[in-house]
Design an enzyme around this catalytic site. Structure first.
Site, PDB file in Angstrom:
ATOM      1  N   ASP A  15      29.039  23.518 -64.014  1.00 19.32           N
ATOM      2  CA  ASP A  15      28.409  22.303 -64.550  1.00 19.32           C
ATOM      3  C   ASP A  15      27.975  22.472 -66.002  1.00 19.32           C
ATOM      4  OD1 ASP A  15      28.592  21.345 -61.871  1.00 19.32           O
ATOM      5  OD2 ASP A  15      26.687  22.293 -61.404  1.00 19.32           O
ATOM      6  N   GLU A 185      29.694  11.033 -60.612  1.00 19.47           N
ATOM      7  CA  GLU A 185      28.406  11.684 -60.840  1.00 19.47           C
ATOM      8  C   GLU A 185      28.447  12.308 -62.232  1.00 19.47           C
ATOM      9  OE1 GLU A 185      28.024  14.987 -58.078  1.00 19.47           O
ATOM     10  OE2 GLU A 185      30.195  15.195 -57.994  1.00 19.47           O
TER      11      GLU A 185
END
Length: 646
Positions: A15, A185
């Protein structure tokens, strides 16, 4: 041009959120249940990254005790407002439930490797928050909206809320920017040529992952979706970089653009592809088409292993550090040590060149049971060493071949990978119960579970050249497991350590562990067992029993002891493991001073996101641990730890 090789931050580094400040690039990655929280890396050229510190104090109270596996800090977003760094992140306390129970926090710092402000909780609608500074003094919070209700969509769209810059309280209402039939997301915003570009992670963070872009003339929408993904590997399982997604667009000093994103390097197994190294950080070059949409510069939507980026720093160029600007290096790292880039082809380090596009995703399938000896030692795990360039010169010898005598490690050079646990000192008296553990916590590249290293259970000063661990909960605890570990960064790895301990009950153990989480680990432990031939009576207080090495495998099906060896009463034992082609082969130095295999080869690929039925998001680690289930008095001393990858 500079050639970078992906992943640029190797091993568990998912991420990524990247920002440019002057002539430096900074990346923040998820830490989940691990400490240090929110590791930060930095680079001048995008190809060579070094550890720059972490967001210390990101967890209020300093503890994630009780947080489940793969809970904790998800997807931090790093930004710069012209004066200070901002990081926003969610602490997720429920995994696999409709609620997530996520608390959203903001922290700031004038220097990435310096002191971060105490986290301030803000109102959030779900995980994956991000901040957008509009350049006019306004601050906006992006969020995934979670609908926990029966029949609701857990990923119910991307929302935007303006925040007061001083109080961080909402200003006005919350705006729904976009909903999509596929899971979206990880929202990020960037402004270019009068457009607001919304960069989204699409399809979940597994093999269906991708990056999708939408845009609008107004920050609050409406947003139109691009007709194709910017990046994905979902349509080609032969690509060496899989799971490509969770991207962020960053502008270069020459007005070019790059995309940071996560990716993973799979191994082929009979159960399908698995990625035990976890999700890693990668970078692609980006251009803009005639209609104003971002595209990969090399064409198509697939990630490349080798990417050319502009050479951003020439010799003699004044740097941000020379200007007195924000780049500050954390005390645990060294200012310009490249720690994460893959080497040039044919480099003497021995680290393999990453596979080229079109190559098979990984080595041959794992063949548990194939442990015929100890291979030649790989190179140090340079991505996690404060100054990896010197690690190959540490002077620490290779482990002995099976059937040959093990040699005593030579002292490593200061600052190298090998000195994390220095070489053995002359034997001392056995550790005494409940020692005073006064100081010297371990620092990067070591990591610990659910709390930072604490002198109450880990100490590096009580015995020169050793680490002493005080046993606490068992390895399946979400509360107080005494484990310190380091990221495994290549599919071939080797670890070894010497342990000295005197277990007197089956409730005490200490040893070498390959770790993913409480349901996936492999451990070779020094422990106690009943006399040979006697059943598990648990009557260790009678003064009998024996000291054994126990090899344990834990997976979703339960815990199994796969081998046990009586090792007598020697005070110190050297343990080792080699991981190759998805198989972990453990060994130890016997009384004759020779390496001896123990147990069959074990399936290392189960230590991955892709094994089992539960959500899992981290990566494989190698480390040491100690357990005492009765009174937390048992201690074990460790020295000579080495982790070499490649």
């Amino acid at each position: 041009m500079t050639l970078l090789r992906n992943p640029v931050i190797r091993g568990f580094a998912p991420d990524p959120s990247m920002v440019r400040v002057g002539d430096w690039f900074y990346a923040a990655t998820s830490s989940f249940e691990w400490f240090p929280t929110i590791p930060l890396h930095r680079s001048r050229d995008l190809a060579h990254w070094s550890y720059a510190g972490h967001v210390e104090g990101a967890v209020p109270g300093g503890s994630l005790a009780g947080v489940p596996d793969s809970g904790g800090i998800w997807a931090p977003s790093l930004s710069w407002d012209g004066e200070r760094f901002w990081v926003v992140y969610a602490i997720v306390r429920s995994v696999g439930t409709p609620y997530f129970d996520a608390d959203t926090y903001v922290s700031t710092a004038t220097e990435a490797g310096g002191a971060w402000s105490a986290p301030r909780r803000i109102a959030g609608h779900g995980f994956d928050p991000a901040l957008f500074h509009d350049g006019e003094g306004r601050l906006w919070l992006l969020n995934l909206q979670n609908d926990h209700r029966s029949g609701g969509r857990r990923f119910a769209g991307i929302v935007l809320t303006e925040l007061d810059r001083e109080t961080l309280t909402p200003v006005g209402g919350t705006h729904l920017l976009l909903q999509h039939e596929r899971l979206v997301e990880g929202p990020k915003l960037v402004r270019k040529d009068g457009w607001y570009y919304l960069v989204l992670a699409e399809g979940g963070t597994g093999f269906e992952h991708g990056v999708l872009v939408a845009r609008s003339r107004e920050i609050t929408g409406p947003y139109e979706l691009d007709d194709r993904p910017l990046l994905t590997s979902r349509d080609d399982p032969s690509l060496p970089l899989q799971k490509a997604g969770h991207g962020e667009l960053v502008q270069l000093p020459d007005n070019g653009w790059v995309l940071s994103h996560l990716a993973a390097r799979p191994l082929n197994t009979p159960a399908g592809p698995r990625c035990p190294l976890g999700r890693e950080t990668a970078i692609q070059a980006v251009t803009w088409d005639a209609d104003g949409w971002p595209r990969l510069r090399h064409g198509g939507t697939h990630p490349e292993v080798e990417v050319e980026v502009p050479t951003l720093r020439e010799a003699g160029t004044e740097t941000q550090t020379q200007k007195g600007g924000p780049p500050h290096i954390h005390p645990d790292a060294e200012a310009d040590a490249p720690t994460t880039a893959a080497p040039e082809p044919g480099a003497e380090s021995g680290t393999p060149t990453p596979p080229q596009p079109g190559a098979e995703p990984g080595p041959t399938p794992p063949r548990p049971g194939r442990c015929t000896g100890t291979p030649a030692p790989p190179q140090p795990c340079t991505p996690d060493a404060p100054e990896a360039g010197r690690a190959t010169e540490s002077g620490t010898p290779a482990p002995a071949e099976t059937g040959t005598k093990a040699s005593t490690p030579a002292p490593p050079l200061p600052g190298t990978e090998a000195d994390a646990l220095p070489p053995p000192q002359p034997a001392a008296a056995p550790p005494q119960p409940r020692p005073t553990l006064p100081h010297t916590p371990l620092t990067w590249p070591w990591s610990t579970l659910r709390a930072a290293p604490d002198p109450s259970w880990v100490d590096t000063g009580v015995r020169a050249g050793w680490i002493r661990l005080r046993g606490r909960h068992g390895p399946e605890s979400w509360w107080a497991h005494s484990l310190v570990a380091r990221r495994i960064t290549e599919h071939r790895a080797e670890a070894e350590v010497t342990v000295e301990a005197r277990p007197s009950t089956f409730t005490q153990a200490a040893g070498l562990v390959l770790w993913y989480n409480t349901e996936s680990y492999l451990a070779l432990d020094l422990t106690w067992a009943e006399p040979e031939g006697e059943g598990q009576c648990g009557q260790q207080w009678r003064g009998g029993g024996r000291t054994v090495l126990s090899l344990v495998e834990r997976d979703e099906g339960g815990t199994r002891q796969v081998a046990v060896v009586d090792v007598g009463t020697e005070s110190a034992f050297t343990l080792g493991v080699t991981v190759e082609e998805g198989v972990a082969c453990f060994r130890f130095v016997g009384a004759d001073g020779r390496w001896t295999p123990i147990g069959p080869g074990l399936d290392f690929t189960r230590l991955s996101d892709d094994y089992g039925s539960r959500l899992r998001f981290t990566g494989a680690m190698a480390g040491i641990h100690a357990v005492d289930l009765v009174d937390a008095a048992f201690t074990a001393d460790f020295t000579g730890f080495r982790l070499r990858c490649g």
